[in-house]
Design an enzyme around this catalytic site. Structure first.
Site, PDB file in Angstrom:
ATOM      1  N   ASP A   1      39.231  23.994  44.340  1.00 64.12           N
ATOM      2  CA  ASP A   1      39.202  25.375  44.828  1.00 64.12           C
ATOM      3  C   ASP A   1      39.870  25.456  46.193  1.00 64.12           C
ATOM      4  O   ASP A   1      39.359  24.914  47.172  1.00 64.12           O
ATOM      5  CB  ASP A   1      37.744  25.828  44.919  1.00 64.12           C
ATOM      6  CG  ASP A   1      37.593  27.295  45.293  1.00 64.12           C
ATOM      7  OD1 ASP A   1      38.623  27.946  45.546  1.00 64.12           O
ATOM      8  OD2 ASP A   1      36.453  27.785  45.332  1.00 64.12           O
TER       9      ASP A   1
ATOM     10  N   ASP B   1      33.370  38.568  39.207  1.00 66.37           N
ATOM     11  CA  ASP B   1      32.025  38.455  39.777  1.00 66.37           C
ATOM     12  C   ASP B   1      31.391  39.847  39.798  1.00 66.37           C
ATOM     13  O   ASP B   1      31.916  40.767  40.436  1.00 66.37           O
ATOM     14  CB  ASP B   1      32.138  37.884  41.203  1.00 66.37           C
ATOM     15  CG  ASP B   1      30.771  37.592  41.832  1.00 66.37           C
ATOM     16  OD1 ASP B   1      29.772  38.207  41.397  1.00 66.37           O
ATOM     17  OD2 ASP B   1      30.720  36.763  42.752  1.00 66.37           O
TER      18      ASP B   1
ATOM     19  N   LYS C   1      36.106  21.641  47.132  1.00 62.41           N
ATOM     20  CA  LYS C   1      36.901  22.566  47.947  1.00 62.41           C
ATOM     21  C   LYS C   1      38.109  21.830  48.513  1.00 62.41           C
ATOM     22  O   LYS C   1      37.966  20.758  49.104  1.00 62.41           O
ATOM     23  CB  LYS C   1      36.047  23.095  49.102  1.00 62.41           C
ATOM     24  CG  LYS C   1      34.845  23.920  48.646  1.00 62.41           C
ATOM     25  CD  LYS C   1      35.257  25.266  48.076  1.00 62.41           C
ATOM     26  CE  LYS C   1      34.033  26.100  47.713  1.00 62.41           C
ATOM     27  NZ  LYS C   1      34.403  27.430  47.197  1.00 62.41           N
TER      28      LYS C   1
ATOM     29  N   HIS D   1      32.604  33.802  39.086  1.00 65.26           N
ATOM     30  CA  HIS D   1      32.152  33.401  40.409  1.00 65.26           C
ATOM     31  C   HIS D   1      30.755  33.997  40.567  1.00 65.26           C
ATOM     32  O   HIS D   1      30.487  35.088  40.089  1.00 65.26           O
ATOM     33  CB  HIS D   1      33.091  33.962  41.473  1.00 65.26           C
ATOM     34  CG  HIS D   1      32.622  33.695  42.871  1.00 65.26           C
ATOM     35  ND1 HIS D   1      31.876  34.604  43.590  1.00 65.26           N
ATOM     36  CD2 HIS D   1      32.767  32.612  43.662  1.00 65.26           C
ATOM     37  CE1 HIS D   1      31.611  34.085  44.781  1.00 65.26           C
ATOM     38  NE2 HIS D   1      32.127  32.878  44.848  1.00 65.26           N
TER      39      HIS D   1
ATOM     40  N   GLU E   1      41.780  26.630  41.620  1.00 61.83           N
ATOM     41  CA  GLU E   1      41.195  27.957  41.837  1.00 61.83           C
ATOM     42  C   GLU E   1      41.705  28.595  43.121  1.00 61.83           C
ATOM     43  O   GLU E   1      41.825  27.926  44.149  1.00 61.83           O
ATOM     44  CB  GLU E   1      39.671  27.752  41.911  1.00 61.83           C
ATOM     45  CG  GLU E   1      38.859  29.003  42.112  1.00 61.83           C
ATOM     46  CD  GLU E   1      37.355  28.728  41.989  1.00 61.83           C
ATOM     47  OE1 GLU E   1      36.958  27.706  41.386  1.00 61.83           O
ATOM     48  OE2 GLU E   1      36.572  29.528  42.524  1.00 61.83           O
TER      49      GLU E   1
ATOM     50  N   GLU F   1      37.575  35.587  42.129  1.00 57.99           N
ATOM     51  CA  GLU F   1      36.479  35.696  43.104  1.00 57.99           C
ATOM     52  C   GLU F   1      36.672  36.874  44.048  1.00 57.99           C
ATOM     53  O   GLU F   1      35.708  37.527  44.433  1.00 57.99           O
ATOM     54  CB  GLU F   1      36.421  34.382  43.889  1.00 57.99           C
ATOM     55  CG  GLU F   1      35.439  34.361  45.021  1.00 57.99           C
ATOM     56  CD  GLU F   1      35.381  32.977  45.691  1.00 57.99           C
ATOM     57  OE1 GLU F   1      35.851  31.985  45.085  1.00 57.99           O
ATOM     58  OE2 GLU F   1      34.857  32.888  46.811  1.00 57.99           O
TER      59      GLU F   1
END
Lengths: 407, 407
Positions: free
Chosen positions: A242, A318, A213, A345, A268, A295
């Site tokens: 991400d 997702d 992250k 995701h 991401e 996502e």
């Protein structure tokens, strides 16, 4: 016949800093769980939230689920595309979307319960049900409205027929398992030493891909941690970064090239998920570095736009965010047309998506890239996904593996 | 000090076929009404829905409103942009959007109550409060995040300062009234004869603009009704056609040129509100015929994209759909930058927007085009908007004219 329907608000506190990212700092992983009870089977469907408001999704799901009572699941699935469209076009409820937010999450929950019940009724895992469906039968589960410029019924049928070609050669994946990747090495709130330790463990466990992250207010922190992961993981591991929408477009344009030095496999969610043209500008500026997104993208129409701009190197649709399995399949068809990989995701922790990526590979000919793995809710599922030596073992139980204990 | 907060679920059945369009066939006009009680004033804010699910918006609004207790409204408004951003970025609730659907409607309701209370506290109508604010004070009420590529704080300030130039010459509109247009001549379910009669009445009442609902499954019906309205209204009346998202892109590409024969002033919501690139394709194909859109667009980021593509001839942002007055003003600034007129959709029946279009004209220098007028809920408002000889009379009561009777 579906005799009773119910929707449950299931919330699971996480330990410590797990699940945290640059924007979601205190998640309570939660599901709006639709249950459809028919004679000897109960279908379970999930939509995912981070806690607060899960009750709103449950309330909305009940409105859709109520319409299923008294129906046979086989009849429902024979015209599921129509039913899905009717739900999404509910003349009053539609105002709350359309096709986004709480009502779309509710649609996911109820849709997923229908697919789960269908597979249980047929006594097969969902991936097998989908793979064995005729192209026509699968088409009837889809709502292709508002895609007429890109994916007509005829186009979809052609893609489904073409997707079957060479399937035999892809069947060994059922034995070897679908590759996973570890999302849990670098949650936002983890200190550096914990990230380092998690990377070592993930490599030792056989993962060849992992995620960190980023999206910190301090770009130097992001760069330091990204280079730390690369150092520990080695050159051959795919590392994904991400940002969870934390950058402005000018910030993303500035920092992405710097992060590019450690050769991330993708970057991401750099910025707001509605900013289609912003992503296009960024993707063009940082090529050949690729963006992954989806996502927070609510529906097939927004995905269509992302694909049309060429900004998405990877699509992370997702099935517990868009309108469920049905719309996930539609988006996968669109991606196939555009030659863009689908790497979901997994708000479902991979339970449902392990079935869907097998279908995408076997039924549509999508590359078997890898599937995110989040272990935090393992103990709550009746049939937890099993990841061993870095691969998802193919689920064998009937249904979509979404049954939760203690409901 | 704000002592108590409450949210009310107010629903109003409509008579007969009023309010019907090609997709919303049985609307119950409803408001999620936030009330903020402070010492001697109560602020009222609205979000609009079509009935079902209004309770979900109310529940979500309560989460935001709760955070206001104990605060002074002047302190809140001095940093409202920050507060609005905090609400929209609530770490758990944000998942349900972001910036769309139920949580965004909830944000509108609470935001609008804040602006209403602020104006009441100062004892002035909202339009006057906004017009009298310094550019800096107005800027502090805005959340410009995710617009950094198009509208920085500096850009916004410059537009606000430039907008004041020549204001004196525009002040006479406060006496002459802001032009209205009649949405009620051609609801979808009205038979031809009723449409004809309504047109005659609207012209007799002084309206110089009116709207017809199209988007029928039968394109010939749309063409016939559009030509009927032109015939009755005459060549000088502006006639707008509203398809309410009922066309696929290929259908829109086919029918718009045919409808162009009766010279509509605009064609509204031709297809899905998320299909930014679809609108771009259509706008380029039918130019100089113009599109109007925004009724279902949830936030500033999507509006930014629409403006960037050049597909919107008119922007119909609605302050009871986006995140309230604050985001309405932000979108109006964006439109000013792009030179695109703001012609709001009025889920509030024009009560709130009569203030906002006056500010847009006086404070930003937007053209005073016309404001939709929907009379169906007149009797429920404490200070119903007054439209006479086709113009809105300038509201004089303190606040935003959104108080409802019997709450």
């Amino acid at each position: 016949m579906i005799r009773t329907t119910s929707v449950h608000d299931a919330r699971y506190a996480l330990d410590g800093q797990a699940g945290s990212d640059a924007i979601h700092r205190d998640p309570v992983y939660s599901y709006a769980v639709t249950r459809l009870s028919a004679d000897s089977h109960t279908g379970t469907g999930l939509a995912f939230t981070l806690g607060a408001g899960n009750e709103l999704v449950c309330a909305a799901a009940a409105r859709y689920a109520d319409t299923l009572r008294g129906l046979e699941i086989e009849d429902v699935m024979a015209r599921f595309g129509q039913i899905s469209r009717q739900w999404a076009d509910d003349p009053q409820f539609r105002w709350l979307g359309p096709h986004k937010g709480v009502v779309q999450l509710a649609l996911a929950s109820v849709t997923n319960a229908c697919f789960d019940l269908w597979a249980k009724k047929r006594g097969v895992p969902l991936w097998k049900l989908l793979v064995d469906l005729s192209p026509e039968a699968l088409l009837h589960t889809l709502d292709l409205s508002y895609l007429e410029d890109e994916l007509t019924e005829k186009d979809a049928l052609a893609l489904l027929e073409k997707g079957r070609i060479g399937r035999e050669s892809r069947l060994p994946i059922l034995q070897s398992g679908y590759p996973g990747y570890d999302t849990s090495v670098g949650w936002f709130n983890y200190p550096d030493e914990q990230v380092r330790e998690n990377c070592r463990r993930a490599v030792a466990e056989g993962f060849t891909a992992m995620k960190l992250k980023v999206g910190s207010a301090d770009p130097e922190r992001d760069i330091r941690r990204a280079e730390l992961v690369r150092e520990v993981a080695g050159a051959d591991v795919r590392v994904m970064l991400d940002a969870n929408q934390q950058w402005t477009l000018p910030q993303a344009l500035a920092i992405c090239p710097k992060l590019g030095n450690m050769q991330p496999y993708w970057i991401e969610e750099p910025t707001h998920p509605d900013d289609i043209l912003g992503h296009q500008t960024l993707a063009e500026a940082i090529a050949p570095l690729k963006l992954a997104l989806g996502e927070h993208v609510p529906n097939r129409i927004v995905f269509k736009n992302y694909l049309q701009t060429g900004s998405a190197g990877f699509i992370q649709v997702d099935a517990v965010r868009v309108g469920g399995v049905s719309e996930f399949l539609t988006v996968s068809l669109l991606c196939k047309k555009y030659g863009v990989p689908v790497v979901p995701h997994v708000g479902d922790m991979g339970q449902l998506h392990q079935h869907l990526v097998l279908f995408n590979h076997l039924g549509l000919g999508h590359e078997a890239l890898f599937l995110e793995h989040i272990p935090h809710l393992k103990k709550h599922f009746v049939h937890p996904a099993t990841v061993r030596d870095g691969v998802y073992l193919t689920p064998q139980e009937p249904g979509s593996s979404c049954d939760l204990k203690d409901l």
